[in-house]
Design a protein around this motif. Structure first.
Motif, PDB file in Angstrom:
ATOM      1  N   GLN A  26       0.698  -1.245  -0.068  1.00 41.32           N
ATOM      2  CA  GLN A  26       0.090  -0.122   0.060  1.00 41.32           C
ATOM      3  C   GLN A  26       0.713   1.249   0.164  1.00 41.32           C
ATOM      4  O   GLN A  26       1.671   1.286   1.048  1.00 41.32           O
ATOM      5  N   PRO A  27       0.753   2.208  -0.881  1.00 40.23           N
ATOM      6  CA  PRO A  27       1.514   3.440  -1.082  1.00 40.23           C
ATOM      7  C   PRO A  27       1.488   4.230   0.116  1.00 40.23           C
ATOM      8  O   PRO A  27       2.818   4.641   0.678  1.00 40.23           O
ATOM      9  N   PRO A  28       0.541   4.655   0.970  1.00 41.62           N
ATOM     10  CA  PRO A  28       0.603   5.563   2.238  1.00 41.62           C
ATOM     11  C   PRO A  28       1.561   4.977   3.236  1.00 41.62           C
ATOM     12  O   PRO A  28       2.159   5.432   3.946  1.00 41.62           O
ATOM     13  N   LEU A  29       1.185   3.588   3.512  1.00 41.51           N
ATOM     14  CA  LEU A  29       2.280   2.902   4.261  1.00 41.51           C
ATOM     15  C   LEU A  29       3.691   2.643   4.092  1.00 41.51           C
ATOM     16  O   LEU A  29       4.414   3.044   4.855  1.00 41.51           O
ATOM     17  N   MET A  30       4.013   2.580   2.641  1.00 36.72           N
ATOM     18  CA  MET A  30       5.452   2.476   2.265  1.00 36.72           C
ATOM     19  C   MET A  30       5.781   4.098   2.388  1.00 36.72           C
ATOM     20  O   MET A  30       7.000   4.228   2.831  1.00 36.72           O
ATOM     21  N   LEU A  31       4.949   5.038   2.174  1.00 36.59           N
ATOM     22  CA  LEU A  31       5.501   6.431   2.221  1.00 36.59           C
ATOM     23  C   LEU A  31       5.827   6.859   3.733  1.00 36.59           C
ATOM     24  O   LEU A  31       6.923   7.279   4.166  1.00 36.59           O
ATOM     25  N   PHE A  32       5.173   6.478   4.560  1.00 35.70           N
ATOM     26  CA  PHE A  32       5.220   6.583   5.971  1.00 35.70           C
ATOM     27  C   PHE A  32       6.521   5.797   6.469  1.00 35.70           C
ATOM     28  O   PHE A  32       7.032   6.433   7.260  1.00 35.70           O
ATOM     29  N   LEU A  33       6.481   4.484   6.114  1.00 40.82           N
ATOM     30  CA  LEU A  33       7.689   3.655   6.599  1.00 40.82           C
ATOM     31  C   LEU A  33       8.942   4.357   6.067  1.00 40.82           C
ATOM     32  O   LEU A  33      10.185   4.363   6.657  1.00 40.82           O
TER      33      LEU A  33
END
Length: 61
Positions: free
Chosen positions: A36-43
């Motif tokens: 999921q893109p939002p999770l990857m950006l957050f991580l």
């Protein structure tokens, strides 16, 4: 004493008596959440913060 049948509206099944939901056609593996893109950006943001603090501790600019 009040039974479960008395608390439910007529015609509605209890959660225990409902038939199981059939599995979806697309199986989801354990890495599904990481795609999921939002999770990857957050991580990535958290990783950059940790990397920045590690550099700061090493070189003490």
């Amino acid at each position: 004493m009040i039974s479960r049948e008395m608390l439910q509206p007529p015609g509605e099944q209890s959660p225990i008596e409902r038939p199981p939901v059939p599995p979806s056609d697309e199986p989801r593996g354990c890495l599904f959440a990481l795609s999921q893109p939002p999770l990857m950006l957050f991580l990535a943001f958290i990783g950059m913060l940790l990397f920045g603090t590690a550099l700061h501790d090493l070189y003490r600019w």
